[in-house]
Enzyme design. Structure first.
Site, PDB file in Angstrom:
ATOM      1  CG  ASP A  36      -0.417  -0.083   2.480  1.00 24.61           C
ATOM      2  OD1 ASP A  36       0.630  -0.531   2.739  1.00 24.61           O
ATOM      3  OD2 ASP A  36      -1.420   0.062   3.648  1.00 24.61           O
ATOM      4  CG  LEU A 125      -7.501  -9.325  12.909  1.00 30.42           C
ATOM      5  CD1 LEU A 125      -8.577 -10.342  13.589  1.00 30.42           C
ATOM      6  CD2 LEU A 125      -7.331  -9.923  11.464  1.00 30.42           C
ATOM      7  CB  SER A 126      -7.244  -2.838  10.831  1.00 24.28           C
ATOM      8  OG  SER A 126      -6.031  -2.957  10.113  1.00 24.28           O
ATOM      9  CG  ASP A 172      -4.387  -1.397   7.916  1.00 26.37           C
ATOM     10  OD1 ASP A 172      -4.520  -2.262   6.974  1.00 26.37           O
ATOM     11  OD2 ASP A 172      -3.875  -1.280   8.579  1.00 26.37           O
ATOM     12  CE1 TYR A 221       3.528  -1.640   8.093  1.00 26.87           C
ATOM     13  CE2 TYR A 221       4.075   0.819   8.195  1.00 26.87           C
ATOM     14  CZ  TYR A 221       3.368  -0.019   7.706  1.00 26.87           C
ATOM     15  OH  TYR A 221       2.287   0.053   6.684  1.00 26.87           O
TER      16      TYR A 221
HETATM   17  C1  GLA Z   1      -0.411  -2.531   8.490  1.00 22.18           C
HETATM   18  C2  GLA Z   1      -0.358  -1.091   7.986  1.00 22.18           C
HETATM   19  C3  GLA Z   1      -0.928  -1.203   6.505  1.00 22.18           C
HETATM   20  C4  GLA Z   1      -0.165  -1.984   5.579  1.00 22.18           C
HETATM   21  C5  GLA Z   1       0.057  -3.401   6.452  1.00 22.18           C
HETATM   22  C6  GLA Z   1       0.938  -4.536   5.591  1.00 22.18           C
HETATM   23  O1  GLA Z   1      -1.526  -3.180   8.721  1.00 22.18           O
HETATM   24  O2  GLA Z   1      -1.348  -0.283   8.773  1.00 22.18           O
HETATM   25  O3  GLA Z   1      -0.911   0.060   5.964  1.00 22.18           O
HETATM   26  O4  GLA Z   1       0.959  -1.796   5.369  1.00 22.18           O
HETATM   27  O5  GLA Z   1       0.504  -3.348   7.546  1.00 22.18           O
HETATM   28  O6  GLA Z   1       0.291  -4.907   4.425  1.00 22.18           O
END
Ligand code: GLA
Length: 391
Positions: A36, A125-126, A172, A221
């Site tokens: 993304d 799971l956001s 997300d 990250y």
């Molecule tokens: C997290 C980040 C997203 C994406 C994922 C990996 O969920 O919030 O923006 O980069 O990692 O795909």
């Protein structure tokens, strides 16, 4: 907890009924990991787990926030002036959303807020995107800001980037805002265009949380993102979305070993997302297995974001399912969850295999969710809503 119980809780806390309700889901990413922020392709689906925000306007400039998930805690801050971080971690998400809306020119007033969420936390799971999108959805409705779903998502991402210090991409927040029940979305993270892809009806969607304690996730990250950006610069492209394997091989000597591997993951992952669309629609488990296994291996070897716990869960599922199913890690990595597709009649086998083998191999217990996909952000006025004036 259902909405009626939450409404009563709101009234108990604030002595007045809620005027509005915003609800935004967590998500599972089926494929397209870390693509993304390289402006590539992703294919997440919204889940039925969601965060609910009840709210009512106040006639001063205070935002007062309670959370059903953190009994006895609350946060409050003023709007119309600079909003800085406070002591409550979950409260800071709300502050971050309000600060971002204000920085974008949105005019806010006071609000009483009660939050409740059933999105598992720390599972990848956001849960944070669900919180951001539901809070900004509430602010948008309460103060008549006129935002589109894309705008709500990008403001949520800015809150995460600028206030919470995680350089995440748009996936997300966008799926939490725009998800469609029964579908995944193929999202082009450059144009933000999305296309619904029907979920197969012959396969169960199983999510397994490793419960691995995630540490230093944000710094790792952010480092991956940095590696990708440096690699793109060295390849002479705006983002890795624009690179291909031939260019990468030619430039190999000018890249560090890490930059090469990160770029290799992104370039191959974008191709895997596009290859998965037809496979998902037709429930073709063989084709799904090929791209999802490719994705997991690339995340393990090139992007280096899996941990023994998620690798082990994937191995357990893949070996018990053979050619009937497939699993891969999902989300931001360094722990979190794996996503698995298998025939509904095999779910029990997966549950038994994980319960028997995972604690023994990793010293942890996993949580297993057999999931349905859900809808994106929904906002409604409740009885007692009287438009955009003070309430
Ligand atoms: C997290 C980040 C997203 C994406 C994922 C990996 O969920 O919030 O923006 O980069 O990692 O795909």
């Amino acid at each position: 907890m259902n909405t009626d119980e939450l409404k009563s809780e709101f009234e108990r806390i604030f002595q007045r009924p809620a005027q509005g309700c915003a609800r935004a889901p967590g998500r599972v990413n089926l494929i397209g990991e870390f693509t993304d922020y390289n402006l590539g392709y992703v294919m997440p689906a919204a889940l039925e787990f969601c965060t609910t925000v009840l709210y009512r306007k106040r006639d001063d400039n205070q935002v007062v926030v309670y959370s059903h998930n953190y009994p006895g805690e609350s946060d409050s801050f003023s709007v119309g002036t600079e909003i800085v971080a406070g002591e409550s971690q979950w409260g800071n998400y709300v502050r971050g959303c309000a600060a971002t809306v204000q920085a974008d020119g949105g005019v806010l007033g006071g609000l009483d807020i009660l939050i409740a969420s059933d999105v598992p936390q720390g599972a990848g799971l956001s849960s944070s995107a669900a919180l951001e999108v539901s809070v900004i959805g509430a602010l948008n409705h309460a103060f008549g800001l006129g935002y589109s779903l894309e705008k709500i998502a990008t403001l949520g991402q800015s809150a995460e980037n600028d206030f919470m210090g995680c350089s995440c991409g748009i996936m997300d927040q966008l799926i939490s805002a725009k998800g469609q029940a029964g579908h995944a979305l193929l999202i082009d993270c450059r144009s933000l265009e999305s296309n619904a892809v029907a979920m197969p009806d012959n396969l169960a969607l199983v999510i397994i949380n490793s419960n691995y304690p995630r540490k230093l996730v944000d710094s790792e990250y952010n480092q991956r993102r940095q590696d990708c950006e440096t690699a793109a610069q060295k390849l002479g492209v705006e983002t890795l979305r624009d690179a291909d394997l031939a260019t990468l091989e030619q430039a190999k000597d000018s890249l560090s070993a890490d930059e090469y591997k990160r770029a290799h993951h992104i370039i191959t992952e974008n191709a895997r997302v596009l290859a998965t669309v037809g496979a998902l629609q037709s429930g073709d488990i063989k084709a799904l297995a090929e791209s999802m296994t490719g994705s997991h291996q690339s995340l393990q070897r090139d992007f280096e974001v899996t941990v023994p716990a998620t690798d082990t869960l994937v191995e357990i599922c893949n070996s018990v399912l053979g050619e009937r199913g497939v699993a891969r890690m999902t989300g931001g990595g360094f722990g979190g969850a794996i996503v698995c597709f298998c025939p509904p009649e095999d779910v029990e086998l997966v549950k038994i295999a994980v319960a028997e083998q995972y604690p023994q191999k990793c010293g942890l217990e996993a949580d297993i969710y057999v999931c349905k996909t859900g809808a994106g952000l929904q906002v409604e006025s409740l009885k007692g809503w009287s438009g955009h004036g003070n309430g």
